[in-house]
Write a protein that holds these residues in place. Sequence first.
Motif, mmCIF file in Angstrom:
data_model
loop_
_atom_site.group_PDB
_atom_site.id
_atom_site.type_symbol
_atom_site.label_atom_id
_atom_site.label_comp_id
_atom_site.label_asym_id
_atom_site.label_seq_id
_atom_site.Cartn_x
_atom_site.Cartn_y
_atom_site.Cartn_z
ATOM 1 N N LEU A 1 0.822 -1.209 0.000
ATOM 2 C CA LEU A 1 0.000 0.000 0.000
ATOM 3 C C LEU A 1 0.856 1.259 0.000
ATOM 4 O O LEU A 1 0.503 2.252 -0.653
ATOM 5 C CB LEU A 1 -0.939 0.005 1.200
ATOM 6 C CG LEU A 1 -2.156 -0.914 1.090
ATOM 7 C CD1 LEU A 1 -2.926 -0.929 2.389
ATOM 8 C CD2 LEU A 1 -3.048 -0.462 -0.048
ATOM 9 N N ARG A 2 1.960 1.248 0.728
ATOM 10 C CA ARG A 2 2.834 2.420 0.755
ATOM 11 C C ARG A 2 3.369 2.718 -0.647
ATOM 12 O O ARG A 2 3.385 3.867 -1.084
ATOM 13 C CB ARG A 2 3.979 2.195 1.743
ATOM 14 C CG ARG A 2 4.854 3.410 1.923
ATOM 15 C CD ARG A 2 5.941 3.182 2.946
ATOM 16 N NE ARG A 2 5.342 3.005 4.259
ATOM 17 C CZ ARG A 2 5.866 2.266 5.221
ATOM 18 N NH1 ARG A 2 7.004 1.648 5.029
ATOM 19 N NH2 ARG A 2 5.275 2.162 6.394
ATOM 20 N N ASN A 3 3.783 1.660 -1.355
ATOM 21 C CA ASN A 3 4.277 1.859 -2.723
ATOM 22 C C ASN A 3 3.165 2.334 -3.649
ATOM 23 O O ASN A 3 3.388 3.225 -4.484
ATOM 24 C CB ASN A 3 4.875 0.554 -3.260
ATOM 25 C CG ASN A 3 6.158 0.179 -2.541
ATOM 26 O OD1 ASN A 3 6.815 1.026 -1.955
ATOM 27 N ND2 ASN A 3 6.506 -1.093 -2.569
ATOM 28 N N ASP A 4 1.974 1.756 -3.527
ATOM 29 C CA ASP A 4 0.852 2.175 -4.381
ATOM 30 C C ASP A 4 0.461 3.621 -4.115
ATOM 31 O O ASP A 4 0.210 4.383 -5.055
ATOM 32 C CB ASP A 4 -0.366 1.267 -4.161
ATOM 33 C CG ASP A 4 -0.176 -0.102 -4.787
ATOM 34 O OD1 ASP A 4 0.800 -0.275 -5.550
ATOM 35 O OD2 ASP A 4 -0.999 -0.988 -4.500
ATOM 36 N N ILE A 5 0.413 4.003 -2.865
ATOM 37 C CA ILE A 5 0.032 5.382 -2.528
ATOM 38 C C ILE A 5 1.085 6.363 -3.037
ATOM 39 O O ILE A 5 0.759 7.424 -3.571
ATOM 40 C CB ILE A 5 -0.194 5.523 -1.011
ATOM 41 C CG1 ILE A 5 -1.439 4.741 -0.605
ATOM 42 C CG2 ILE A 5 -0.350 6.981 -0.614
ATOM 43 C CD1 ILE A 5 -1.617 4.607 0.892
ATOM 44 N N ALA A 6 2.361 6.000 -2.882
ATOM 45 C CA ALA A 6 3.427 6.869 -3.395
ATOM 46 C C ALA A 6 3.326 7.016 -4.911
ATOM 47 O O ALA A 6 3.493 8.116 -5.453
ATOM 48 C CB ALA A 6 4.786 6.309 -3.006
ATOM 49 N N LEU A 7 2.999 5.910 -5.586
ATOM 50 C CA LEU A 7 2.854 5.961 -7.041
ATOM 51 C C LEU A 7 1.679 6.850 -7.438
ATOM 52 O O LEU A 7 1.800 7.682 -8.349
ATOM 53 C CB LEU A 7 2.654 4.547 -7.594
ATOM 54 C CG LEU A 7 2.425 4.434 -9.098
ATOM 55 C CD1 LEU A 7 3.682 4.859 -9.853
ATOM 56 C CD2 LEU A 7 2.031 3.012 -9.456
ATOM 57 N N TYR A 8 0.546 6.713 -6.757
ATOM 58 C CA TYR A 8 -0.608 7.551 -7.065
ATOM 59 C C TYR A 8 -0.328 9.021 -6.769
ATOM 60 O O TYR A 8 -0.780 9.904 -7.496
ATOM 61 C CB TYR A 8 -1.847 7.084 -6.291
ATOM 62 C CG TYR A 8 -2.466 5.841 -6.866
ATOM 63 C CD1 TYR A 8 -2.866 5.784 -8.191
ATOM 64 C CD2 TYR A 8 -2.665 4.728 -6.070
ATOM 65 C CE1 TYR A 8 -3.431 4.640 -8.717
ATOM 66 C CE2 TYR A 8 -3.227 3.574 -6.589
ATOM 67 C CZ TYR A 8 -3.609 3.533 -7.920
ATOM 68 O OH TYR A 8 -4.173 2.403 -8.432
ATOM 69 N N LYS B 1 -8.195 7.388 -8.694
ATOM 70 C CA LYS B 1 -7.467 8.641 -8.469
ATOM 71 C C LYS B 1 -8.366 9.752 -7.945
ATOM 72 O O LYS B 1 -7.884 10.692 -7.331
ATOM 73 C CB LYS B 1 -6.770 9.078 -9.745
ATOM 74 C CG LYS B 1 -5.598 8.182 -10.109
ATOM 75 C CD LYS B 1 -4.810 8.731 -11.264
ATOM 76 C CE LYS B 1 -5.410 8.235 -12.551
ATOM 77 N NZ LYS B 1 -4.689 8.663 -13.730
ATOM 78 N N LEU B 2 -9.665 9.643 -8.176
ATOM 79 C CA LEU B 2 -10.586 10.648 -7.650
ATOM 80 C C LEU B 2 -10.731 10.566 -6.140
ATOM 81 O O LEU B 2 -10.958 11.565 -5.467
ATOM 82 C CB LEU B 2 -11.976 10.486 -8.294
ATOM 83 C CG LEU B 2 -12.111 10.960 -9.731
ATOM 84 C CD1 LEU B 2 -13.477 10.591 -10.262
ATOM 85 C CD2 LEU B 2 -11.895 12.453 -9.806
ATOM 86 N N VAL B 3 -10.635 9.379 -5.591
ATOM 87 C CA VAL B 3 -10.925 9.221 -4.167
ATOM 88 C C VAL B 3 -9.711 8.885 -3.311
ATOM 89 O O VAL B 3 -9.806 8.900 -2.089
ATOM 90 C CB VAL B 3 -12.003 8.127 -3.948
ATOM 91 C CG1 VAL B 3 -13.313 8.534 -4.550
ATOM 92 C CG2 VAL B 3 -11.547 6.792 -4.461
ATOM 93 N N HIS B 4 -8.567 8.595 -3.906
ATOM 94 C CA HIS B 4 -7.446 8.139 -3.077
ATOM 95 C C HIS B 4 -6.984 9.202 -2.086
ATOM 96 O O HIS B 4 -6.530 8.889 -0.995
ATOM 97 C CB HIS B 4 -6.288 7.629 -3.939
ATOM 98 C CG HIS B 4 -5.350 8.680 -4.426
ATOM 99 N ND1 HIS B 4 -5.595 9.409 -5.567
ATOM 100 C CD2 HIS B 4 -4.171 9.122 -3.924
ATOM 101 C CE1 HIS B 4 -4.603 10.259 -5.755
ATOM 102 N NE2 HIS B 4 -3.725 10.108 -4.775
ATOM 103 N N ASP C 1 -8.963 11.386 -0.560
ATOM 104 C CA ASP C 1 -9.948 11.478 0.518
ATOM 105 C C ASP C 1 -9.963 10.235 1.400
ATOM 106 O O ASP C 1 -10.202 10.322 2.597
ATOM 107 C CB ASP C 1 -11.344 11.682 -0.068
ATOM 108 C CG ASP C 1 -11.477 13.038 -0.752
ATOM 109 O OD1 ASP C 1 -10.779 13.962 -0.310
ATOM 110 O OD2 ASP C 1 -12.262 13.139 -1.701
ATOM 111 N N VAL C 2 -9.714 9.075 0.808
ATOM 112 C CA VAL C 2 -9.781 7.828 1.568
ATOM 113 C C VAL C 2 -8.706 7.775 2.639
ATOM 114 O O VAL C 2 -8.955 7.342 3.768
ATOM 115 C CB VAL C 2 -9.669 6.609 0.617
ATOM 116 C CG1 VAL C 2 -9.488 5.323 1.384
ATOM 117 C CG2 VAL C 2 -10.887 6.527 -0.274
#
Length: 131
Positions: free
Chosen positions: A62-69, A85-88, A90-91
């Motif tokens: 998740l850390r890698n995915d969030i950094a990528l987004y 990408k619209l909600v990441h 806010d989530v």
Amino acid sequence: PLTILYSYSVEWQESDVPWSDRWDVYLMGSPDDDVHVLSIINAIMVVLFLTGSTATIMIRTLRNDIALYNELDDLEDSQEETGWKLVHGDVFRPPSTSPLLLSVATGTGAQIGTSLTLTLICAILKIINPM
């Protein structure tokens, strides 16, 4: 066709054991209780280890995915965003006041409160052993 006859019979025997003592046979314990305790501790340790391993893998992913987004968000500010990408943003944003306090208190309090209430009701109705 084969015909099968089923039968069932019950023979009731009155017991001298009072209602409040009916579970004593199971609750008093036996000499091999230490083995059961060790088995339970072993099972809990295995569960904790596997939970920790799974959590570590998920956190890294998740850390890698969030950094990528977040990188994609910075690079493509001008483009129209769709889907995840619209909600990441806010989530994963913590609440502005008392971060997570309300959700944790509500979830934990509801579970503990329900368990406590049901246990007390069963005790008042003498469903559980009054030892």
